[in-house]
Design an enzyme around this catalytic site. Structure first.
Site, PDB file in Angstrom:
ATOM      1  N   GLU A   1       3.388  -2.201  11.624  1.00  0.00           N
ATOM      2  CA  GLU A   1       4.446  -2.017  10.626  1.00  0.00           C
ATOM      3  C   GLU A   1       5.794  -2.012  11.346  1.00  0.00           C
ATOM      4  OE1 GLU A   1       3.681  -1.515   7.123  1.00  0.00           O
ATOM      5  OE2 GLU A   1       1.854  -2.291   8.004  1.00  0.00           O
TER       6      GLU A   1
ATOM      7  N   LYS B   1       0.831  -1.228   0.000  1.00  0.00           N
ATOM      8  CA  LYS B   1       0.000   0.000   0.000  1.00  0.00           C
ATOM      9  C   LYS B   1       0.851   1.258   0.000  1.00  0.00           C
ATOM     10  CE  LYS B   1       0.453  -1.286   4.514  1.00  0.00           C
ATOM     11  NZ  LYS B   1       0.359  -2.492   5.282  1.00  0.00           N
TER      12      LYS B   1
ATOM     13  N   ILE C   1      -9.610  -9.119   3.116  1.00  0.00           N
ATOM     14  CA  ILE C   1     -10.981  -8.748   2.692  1.00  0.00           C
ATOM     15  C   ILE C   1     -10.934  -8.365   1.208  1.00  0.00           C
ATOM     16  CG2 ILE C   1     -12.956  -7.223   3.100  1.00  0.00           C
ATOM     17  CD1 ILE C   1     -11.820  -6.576   5.849  1.00  0.00           C
TER      18      ILE C   1
ATOM     19  N   LYS D   1      -4.284   3.418   2.587  1.00  0.00           N
ATOM     20  CA  LYS D   1      -5.332   2.486   2.156  1.00  0.00           C
ATOM     21  C   LYS D   1      -6.577   3.244   1.699  1.00  0.00           C
ATOM     22  CE  LYS D   1      -3.557  -1.077   5.279  1.00  0.00           C
ATOM     23  NZ  LYS D   1      -3.558  -1.538   6.668  1.00  0.00           N
TER      24      LYS D   1
ATOM     25  N   VAL E   1      -5.071  -3.274   0.545  1.00  0.00           N
ATOM     26  CA  VAL E   1      -6.085  -2.670   1.422  1.00  0.00           C
ATOM     27  C   VAL E   1      -6.843  -3.763   2.165  1.00  0.00           C
ATOM     28  CG1 VAL E   1      -8.152  -1.221   1.545  1.00  0.00           C
ATOM     29  CG2 VAL E   1      -6.390  -0.708  -0.142  1.00  0.00           C
TER      30      VAL E   1
HETATM   31  P1  NAP Z   1       8.300  -8.762   5.985  1.00  0.00           P
HETATM   32  O1  NAP Z   1       7.826  -9.856   6.853  1.00  0.00           O
HETATM   33  O2  NAP Z   1       9.216  -7.734   6.562  1.00  0.00           O
HETATM   34  O3  NAP Z   1       9.032  -9.450   4.721  1.00  0.00           O
HETATM   35  C1  NAP Z   1       9.723  -8.721   3.763  1.00  0.00           C
HETATM   36  C2  NAP Z   1      10.476  -9.715   2.885  1.00  0.00           C
HETATM   37  O4  NAP Z   1      11.074  -9.006   1.814  1.00  0.00           O
HETATM   38  C3  NAP Z   1      11.590 -10.465   3.585  1.00  0.00           C
HETATM   39  O5  NAP Z   1      11.643 -11.780   3.142  1.00  0.00           O
HETATM   40  C4  NAP Z   1      12.861  -9.720   3.180  1.00  0.00           C
HETATM   41  O6  NAP Z   1      13.983 -10.576   3.059  1.00  0.00           O
HETATM   42  C5  NAP Z   1      12.479  -9.234   1.794  1.00  0.00           C
HETATM   43  N1  NAP Z   1      13.104  -7.951   1.467  1.00  0.00           N
HETATM   44  C6  NAP Z   1      12.845  -6.744   2.054  1.00  0.00           C
HETATM   45  N2  NAP Z   1      13.599  -5.793   1.494  1.00  0.00           N
HETATM   46  C7  NAP Z   1      14.331  -6.403   0.554  1.00  0.00           C
HETATM   47  C8  NAP Z   1      15.325  -5.956  -0.375  1.00  0.00           C
HETATM   48  N3  NAP Z   1      15.688  -4.678  -0.422  1.00  0.00           N
HETATM   49  N4  NAP Z   1      15.873  -6.859  -1.193  1.00  0.00           N
HETATM   50  C9  NAP Z   1      15.518  -8.149  -1.148  1.00  0.00           C
HETATM   51  N5  NAP Z   1      14.578  -8.646  -0.312  1.00  0.00           N
HETATM   52  C10 NAP Z   1      14.008  -7.774   0.526  1.00  0.00           C
HETATM   53  O7  NAP Z   1       7.101  -7.971   5.334  1.00  0.00           O
HETATM   54  P2  NAP Z   1       5.575  -8.463   5.198  1.00  0.00           P
HETATM   55  O8  NAP Z   1       4.876  -8.243   6.486  1.00  0.00           O
HETATM   56  O9  NAP Z   1       5.544  -9.801   4.575  1.00  0.00           O
HETATM   57  O10 NAP Z   1       4.980  -7.351   4.201  1.00  0.00           O
HETATM   58  C11 NAP Z   1       5.273  -7.392   2.831  1.00  0.00           C
HETATM   59  C12 NAP Z   1       4.407  -6.381   2.089  1.00  0.00           C
HETATM   60  O11 NAP Z   1       3.034  -6.711   2.262  1.00  0.00           O
HETATM   61  C13 NAP Z   1       4.529  -4.947   2.577  1.00  0.00           C
HETATM   62  O12 NAP Z   1       4.372  -4.075   1.503  1.00  0.00           O
HETATM   63  C14 NAP Z   1       3.366  -4.800   3.542  1.00  0.00           C
HETATM   64  O13 NAP Z   1       2.930  -3.449   3.714  1.00  0.00           O
HETATM   65  C15 NAP Z   1       2.318  -5.622   2.821  1.00  0.00           C
HETATM   66  N6  NAP Z   1       1.259  -6.136   3.681  1.00  0.00           N
HETATM   67  C16 NAP Z   1       1.586  -6.845   4.787  1.00  0.00           C
HETATM   68  C17 NAP Z   1       0.581  -7.361   5.583  1.00  0.00           C
HETATM   69  C18 NAP Z   1       0.893  -8.176   6.803  1.00  0.00           C
HETATM   70  O14 NAP Z   1      -0.040  -8.624   7.463  1.00  0.00           O
HETATM   71  N7  NAP Z   1       2.161  -8.417   7.137  1.00  0.00           N
HETATM   72  C19 NAP Z   1      -0.765  -7.154   5.233  1.00  0.00           C
HETATM   73  C20 NAP Z   1      -1.063  -6.440   4.057  1.00  0.00           C
HETATM   74  C21 NAP Z   1      -0.033  -5.940   3.293  1.00  0.00           C
HETATM   75  P3  NAP Z   1      14.625 -11.358   4.310  1.00  0.00           P
HETATM   76  O15 NAP Z   1      13.581 -12.344   4.733  1.00  0.00           O
HETATM   77  O16 NAP Z   1      15.833 -12.012   3.775  1.00  0.00           O
HETATM   78  O17 NAP Z   1      14.890 -10.319   5.345  1.00  0.00           O
HETATM   79  N1  HSE Z   2       0.155  -2.598  10.038  1.00  0.00           N
HETATM   80  C1  HSE Z   2      -0.975  -2.917   9.221  1.00  0.00           C
HETATM   81  C2  HSE Z   2      -2.208  -2.955  10.109  1.00  0.00           C
HETATM   82  C3  HSE Z   2      -0.752  -4.259   8.536  1.00  0.00           C
HETATM   83  O1  HSE Z   2      -2.066  -2.908  11.350  1.00  0.00           O
HETATM   84  O2  HSE Z   2      -3.324  -2.979   9.597  1.00  0.00           O
HETATM   85  C4  HSE Z   2      -1.733  -4.553   7.420  1.00  0.00           C
HETATM   86  O3  HSE Z   2      -1.698  -3.620   6.400  1.00  0.00           O
END
Ligand code: NAP
Ligand code: HSE
Length: 432
Positions: free
Chosen positions: A190, A105, A136, A205, A132
């Site tokens: 985050e 996002k 959902i 979002k 977003v």
């Molecule tokens: P995360 O757990 O921090 O995972 C990020 C992954 O990307 C890790 O595997 C990391 O590698 C890799 N990475 C990060 N920067 C990098 C770089 N510069 N070069 C190569 N690899 C890189 O993040 P996440 O929670 O999965 O979130 C991922 C995305 O989804 C974000 O945009 C977030 O806003 C979105 N999102 C997340 C959620 C949620 O519930 N977590 C919900 C909706 C949307 P390593 O593992 O080697 O460190």
């Molecule tokens: N930090 C975000 C939240 C993760 O609390 O909703 C999902 O976008």
């Protein structure tokens, strides 16, 4: 149709879920798209890190070119986060005619329009359902399910962290700092939780959702943002006493040709469907002129819920590949953006004041409000522990924002008012 090859950027919380769903739901995917779907390469930062999903180490790379330049990779799934580098990777992937699915996002709220243009120019899909409200399917509902309607209002609890904090503070009386730590430990927040509690994550979002729902290019800067850092236990309790529940609410409102998009802590009648969305759950209330009220509810974050949205986008891409219609969705907004000015934003307000407990105080305050044509719907007055002071809590009737802000300014200058303690918008009346 031959197997579809995926390049995955990121193997963290969401990436792990994507790998698991692609592995565990292979039969279902095969049935949906008519061919196997394989993850061919995964970009990470750390090749030797222990992972919570088993992947062959030969799949991992730290070199984005191993994915972007691989002609056999059809779809790039971006779940690594970040803005500028990630934008470069995705622009390059699109120019290499690879379809893109992203959960990002932060990126889409700022560079979504540019990425969609480049996708369109290259005959590629760019889908971003997971950006977003996690699991959902709200973007697809707005774009497809409600395509025939004219949406006039969207109100969303679109940040799980702040909803978790407000729920725990309100229902269990827990302290803000302690609950925030808990939300971080549970993986809702985050990496820098300032964007959760400051409202920026929800604003991103809302910008994405409002752009789609209103078919208008809403920029992040168009969204007025206030977070929950100043919400106090007293505000939550007074709200409750008056029949309201506090939520960090994204509001996107359209009247005629003009819109308003904001994020702020707001009070909702406790009987409103959004008021019963608790803990880390998200929900989006959508009002369409023909359909009336609808509400979409579910997990807004987390590995598998978010990955479900990502992989569903992947299914959409592959179905389009079979039909040969990738990149054909219209990306031009139907309407020119017209934002409401403060005189056109109407709402009720909650106001908490500390005043000197003297004869005539109430009359002075009432007369200030009536000079601005604003009347009270509910009033509470209580003595304070501090001698000679009283607390007044008011819910106003509808007022324009500009009128209300003038009232606040004049109240602060009124000698009988010691302090304006807090003020919130009150939403959720039936006048949508
Ligand atoms: P995360 O757990 O921090 O995972 C990020 C992954 O990307 C890790 O595997 C990391 O590698 C890799 N990475 C990060 N920067 C990098 C770089 N510069 N070069 C190569 N690899 C890189 O993040 P996440 O929670 O999965 O979130 C991922 C995305 O989804 C974000 O945009 C977030 O806003 C979105 N999102 C997340 C959620 C949620 O519930 N977590 C919900 C909706 C949307 P390593 O593992 O080697 O460190
Ligand atoms: N930090 C975000 C939240 C993760 O609390 O909703 C999902 O976008």
């Amino acid at each position: 149709m031959q197997a579809i090859s995926i390049g995955l950027l990121g193997l963290g919380t969401v990436g792990t879920g994507v790998v698991k769903i692609i592995e565990n739901h292979q039969d279902k995917l095969m049935h949906q798209v008519g061919c196997p779907v394989n993850v061919k390469k995964i970009l990470v930062q750390d090749l030797v890190k222990e992972r919570t999903v088993k992947v062959d180490s030969s799949l991992l790379t730290v070199n984005p070119a191993d994915i972007i330049d691989d002609p056999e990779i059809d779809v790039v799934i971006e779940v690594m986060g970040g803005i500028e580098n990630t934008r470069e990777h995705l622009l390059n992937a699109l120019k290499m005619k690879k379809h893109v699915v992203t959960a990002n996002k932060d990126l889409m709220a700022v560079h979504g329009s540019e990425l969609m243009t480049v996708a369109h120019e290259n005959g590629c899909d760019l889908f971003y359902e997971a950006s977003v409200a996690g699991g959902i399917p709200i973007l697809r509902s707005l774009a497809d399910g409600l395509a025939s309607d004219r949406i006039t209002k969207m109100m969303g609890i679109v940040n799980g962290t702040t909803n978790y904090i407000l729920t725990k503070m309100s229902q269990e009386g827990l302290a803000y700092e302690a609950v925030l730590k808990d939300a971080q430990r549970l993986g809702y927040a985050e990496a820098n939780p300032a964007s959760d509690v400051g409202g920026l994550d929800a604003a991103r979002k809302m910008a994405i959702m409002a752009s789609l729902g209103f078919s208008m290019k809403i920029d992040l800067d168009d969204v007025k943002v206030k977070g929950i850092t100043e919400v106090t236990e007293e505000d939550l309790q007074y709200g409750k006493q008056l029949g309201y529940t506090m939520k960090l609410l994204g509001i996107a409102d359209r009247e005629g040709d003009k819109v308003e998009v904001s994020v702020q802590p707001a009070l909702l009648p406790s009987s409103h469907p959004l008021a019963s969305v608790h803990n880390e759950y998200n929900a989006v209330y959508v009002y369409g002129e023909a359909v009336g009220e609808t509400m979409f509810y579910g997990p807004g974050a987390g590995s598998l819920p978010t990955a479900t949205a990502v992989v569903s986008d992947l299914v959409g891409v592959v179905k389009n590949m079979r039909l040969g219609v990738n990149g054909s969705t219209s990306i031009t907004p139907q309407y020119e953006k017209q934002l409401k000015d403060d005189g056109e934003v109407n709402s009720k307000y909650f106001l908490r004041l500390h005043v000197h407990d003297e004869v005539g105080v109430f009359a002075e305050i009432t007369s200030l409000f009536s000079n601005h044509d604003v009347s009270f719907e509910k009033i509470l007055q209580m003595p304070l522990k501090e001698k000679g002071l009283a607390e007044i809590v008011v819910i106003t009737h509808q007022a324009s924002l500009s009128n209300y802000e003038n009232i606040l300014m004049e109240l602060r200058d009124l000698p009988v008012v010691k302090e304006v303690k807090s003020s919130y918008r009150v939403e959720g009346s039936v006048s949508v």
